[in-house]
Scaffold this active site. Structure first.
Site, PDB file in Angstrom:
ATOM      1  N   ARG A 265      52.852  26.430 104.692  1.00 48.17           N
ATOM      2  CA  ARG A 265      53.923  25.870 103.952  1.00 48.17           C
ATOM      3  C   ARG A 265      54.655  24.617 104.431  1.00 48.17           C
ATOM      4  O   ARG A 265      54.715  24.442 105.684  1.00 48.17           O
ATOM      5  CB  ARG A 265      54.952  27.026 103.991  1.00 48.17           C
ATOM      6  CG  ARG A 265      56.213  26.744 103.155  1.00 48.17           C
ATOM      7  CD  ARG A 265      57.380  27.809 103.570  1.00 48.17           C
ATOM      8  NE  ARG A 265      58.606  27.868 102.732  1.00 48.17           N
ATOM      9  CZ  ARG A 265      59.650  26.902 102.728  1.00 48.17           C
ATOM     10  NH1 ARG A 265      59.648  26.102 103.852  1.00 48.17           N
ATOM     11  NH2 ARG A 265      60.655  27.213 102.075  1.00 48.17           N
TER      12      ARG A 265
ATOM     13  N   ARG B 260      54.348  17.521  75.969  1.00 49.08           N
ATOM     14  CA  ARG B 260      55.403  17.647  76.861  1.00 49.08           C
ATOM     15  C   ARG B 260      54.960  18.160  78.331  1.00 49.08           C
ATOM     16  O   ARG B 260      55.441  17.658  79.242  1.00 49.08           O
ATOM     17  CB  ARG B 260      56.375  18.386  76.372  1.00 49.08           C
ATOM     18  CG  ARG B 260      57.665  18.713  77.184  1.00 49.08           C
ATOM     19  CD  ARG B 260      58.715  19.729  76.553  1.00 49.08           C
ATOM     20  NE  ARG B 260      58.290  20.938  76.491  1.00 49.08           N
ATOM     21  CZ  ARG B 260      59.061  21.871  75.707  1.00 49.08           C
ATOM     22  NH1 ARG B 260      60.011  21.531  75.216  1.00 49.08           N
ATOM     23  NH2 ARG B 260      58.452  23.034  75.378  1.00 49.08           N
TER      24      ARG B 260
ATOM     25  N   LEU C 136      66.473  19.926  77.782  1.00 49.38           N
ATOM     26  CA  LEU C 136      64.936  19.999  77.457  1.00 49.38           C
ATOM     27  C   LEU C 136      64.775  19.619  75.991  1.00 49.38           C
ATOM     28  O   LEU C 136      65.578  19.736  75.145  1.00 49.38           O
ATOM     29  CB  LEU C 136      64.465  21.503  77.482  1.00 49.38           C
ATOM     30  CG  LEU C 136      62.870  21.583  77.486  1.00 49.38           C
ATOM     31  CD1 LEU C 136      62.341  21.109  78.848  1.00 49.38           C
ATOM     32  CD2 LEU C 136      62.475  23.026  76.971  1.00 49.38           C
TER      33      LEU C 136
ATOM     34  N   TYR D  92      55.768  24.468  83.020  1.00 52.31           N
ATOM     35  CA  TYR D  92      55.213  25.526  82.251  1.00 52.31           C
ATOM     36  C   TYR D  92      55.671  25.115  80.716  1.00 52.31           C
ATOM     37  O   TYR D  92      56.146  24.091  80.412  1.00 52.31           O
ATOM     38  CB  TYR D  92      55.797  26.976  82.554  1.00 52.31           C
ATOM     39  CG  TYR D  92      57.168  27.243  81.954  1.00 52.31           C
ATOM     40  CD1 TYR D  92      58.470  26.653  82.490  1.00 52.31           C
ATOM     41  CD2 TYR D  92      57.425  28.154  80.838  1.00 52.31           C
ATOM     42  CE1 TYR D  92      59.673  26.870  81.919  1.00 52.31           C
ATOM     43  CE2 TYR D  92      58.603  28.354  80.306  1.00 52.31           C
ATOM     44  CZ  TYR D  92      59.964  27.867  80.947  1.00 52.31           C
ATOM     45  OH  TYR D  92      61.113  27.858  80.357  1.00 52.31           O
TER      46      TYR D  92
ATOM     47  N   LYS E  36      60.184  20.562  82.167  1.00 50.56           N
ATOM     48  CA  LYS E  36      60.227  21.983  81.830  1.00 50.56           C
ATOM     49  C   LYS E  36      59.733  22.668  83.069  1.00 50.56           C
ATOM     50  O   LYS E  36      58.388  23.072  83.237  1.00 50.56           O
ATOM     51  CB  LYS E  36      59.307  22.113  80.840  1.00 50.56           C
ATOM     52  CG  LYS E  36      59.795  23.463  80.154  1.00 50.56           C
ATOM     53  CD  LYS E  36      59.101  23.812  78.699  1.00 50.56           C
ATOM     54  CE  LYS E  36      59.066  25.421  78.339  1.00 50.56           C
ATOM     55  NZ  LYS E  36      60.453  26.008  78.101  1.00 50.56           N
TER      56      LYS E  36
ATOM     57  N   GLU F   8      73.030  22.949  76.203  1.00 48.39           N
ATOM     58  CA  GLU F   8      71.927  23.798  75.424  1.00 48.39           C
ATOM     59  C   GLU F   8      71.963  25.211  75.756  1.00 48.39           C
ATOM     60  O   GLU F   8      72.720  25.385  76.605  1.00 48.39           O
ATOM     61  CB  GLU F   8      70.550  23.362  75.493  1.00 48.39           C
ATOM     62  CG  GLU F   8      70.070  23.440  76.898  1.00 48.39           C
ATOM     63  CD  GLU F   8      68.865  22.566  77.486  1.00 48.39           C
ATOM     64  OE1 GLU F   8      67.804  22.584  76.507  1.00 48.39           O
ATOM     65  OE2 GLU F   8      68.580  22.214  78.540  1.00 48.39           O
TER      66      GLU F   8
HETATM   67  N1  PMP Z   1      65.868  24.337  76.128  1.00 51.54           N
HETATM   68  C1  PMP Z   1      65.761  25.160  77.136  1.00 51.54           C
HETATM   69  C2  PMP Z   1      66.413  25.182  78.380  1.00 51.54           C
HETATM   70  C3  PMP Z   1      64.504  25.952  77.040  1.00 51.54           C
HETATM   71  O1  PMP Z   1      64.171  26.679  77.918  1.00 51.54           O
HETATM   72  C4  PMP Z   1      63.853  25.995  75.748  1.00 51.54           C
HETATM   73  C5  PMP Z   1      62.589  26.800  75.712  1.00 51.54           C
HETATM   74  N2  PMP Z   1      61.562  26.516  76.074  1.00 51.54           N
HETATM   75  C6  PMP Z   1      64.275  25.074  74.674  1.00 51.54           C
HETATM   76  C7  PMP Z   1      65.382  24.248  74.960  1.00 51.54           C
HETATM   77  C8  PMP Z   1      63.497  24.918  73.207  1.00 51.54           C
HETATM   78  O2  PMP Z   1      62.603  24.205  73.684  1.00 51.54           O
HETATM   79  P1  PMP Z   1      61.177  24.346  72.794  1.00 51.54           P
HETATM   80  O3  PMP Z   1      61.629  24.250  71.230  1.00 51.54           O
HETATM   81  O4  PMP Z   1      60.183  23.427  73.052  1.00 51.54           O
HETATM   82  O5  PMP Z   1      60.851  25.919  72.940  1.00 51.54           O
END
Ligand code: PMP
Length: 286
Positions: A101, A52, A206, A33, A150, A182
């Site tokens: 499935r 991305r 991410l 997503y 993501k 993070e």
């Molecule tokens: N890390 C994680 C685990 C996230 O879910 C997000 C938000 N999607 C981010 C970092 C920040 O990414 P972005 O700046 O692209 O929203």
């Protein structure tokens, strides 16, 4: 008033939108997503999010939706149809819905599922938390090893947010091998002696689109950036801490595990970066 959403080529009222019970996103979390923010009716960092998305699809060998080249138009159409001035657009792609499935990936006859929906959020930029800061707790990072993709596997993050909520905090910073990876839905930073420190890119985090923009603006403003891992102990000794994401932009963190960071008030570096990010992004919005 019901929202208009996009599902596989059609714009529909949300009540009429349907995805199969055999969809692999539902059965296997086999989906990726993106979330793009909207300010003043314009899309922020749109190219970064689409880049991305292509990377996430490629890393999972997931076929791209046929509408891949029309995504700007689809985003704009949803902004217009739902009258979004400030808010977020969610884009979900899954490996589609085969007849049965099966763990094995389906053949080329099964088309990916593409869904987009909007969330109107007035006050996205005027977030009161920018002035108060947020509180975080630290938790163990129990996610899989490819956090650079993501995916829609968001249960560990959801559990983390609930742990934070129970502890009276706003979010959680995840820790692996003693080092912060993070936040549950954002990238994490500390500031020490004027230096901005945030974990280096890799499979462990991410690759935030807001992170990339904020680090670029920081360097352009002659700030020093150090991309490396840090511990919670180091964060406790920092002058400031903050997070970035498409839905929060830049938000100061004023306490970690109940211990104040710096003065316990939002710091000047986070405030400056938030201001630069919002100014520049509004100018560059599409
Ligand atoms: N890390 C994680 C685990 C996230 O879910 C997000 C938000 N999607 C981010 C970092 C920040 O990414 P972005 O700046 O692209 O929203």
């Amino acid at each position: 008033m019901s929202r208009i959403v996009y599902v596989n080529g059609e714009y529909l009222p949300e009540e009429e939108a349907r995805v199969s019970v055999f969809d692999r996103g539902f059965l296997f979390a086999d989906g990726v997503y993106e979330v793009t923010s909207v300010l003043g009716g314009k899309l922020i960092d749109f190219d970064g999010h689409m880049k991305r998305l292509r990377r996430s699809l490629g890393e999972l060998d997931m076929p791209a939706p046929e509408a891949l080249d029309d995504l700007l138009e689809i985003h704009r159409e949803l902004v217009a149809r739902n009258g979004i001035e400030e808010g977020l657009i969610y884009l979900q792609v899954t490996r589609g819905a085969p007849a049965d499935r099966d763990f094995a990936f389906p053949g080329a006859d099964v088309k990916p599922t593409l869904v987009l929906f909007t969330q109107s959020k007035r006050g996205l930029a005027d977030n009161p938390q920018a002035a108060t800061g947020i509180k975080v707790i630290s938790i163990e990072d129990i996610r899989w090893g490819r956090r650079d993709i993501k995916t829609v596997q968001l249960l560990p993050s959801s559990l983390g947010k609930m742990m934070a909520k129970k502890a009276g905090a706003d979010d959680a910073w995840m820790v692996e091998d003693g080092q912060v990876t993070e936040g549950t839905s954002n990238n994490a930073y500390i500031v020490k002696g004027g230096k901005i420190i945030t974990r280096q890119l890799g499979n462990e985090i991410l690759h935030g689109i807001t992170r990339a923009a904020v680090l670029r603006f920081a360097r352009e403003a002659q700030m020093v950036v150090e991309e490396r891992a840090f511990t919670i102990a180091e964060a406790h000794e920092a002058d400031e801490a903050f997070i970035t994401s498409a839905s929060t932009f830049v938000l100061p963190v004023v306490s970690i595990d109940g211990q104040a960071v710096g003065t316990g008030k939002p710091g000047p570096v986070a405030a400056r970066l938030r201001e630069i990010y919002l100014d520049e992004s509004r100018k560059a919005g599409v």
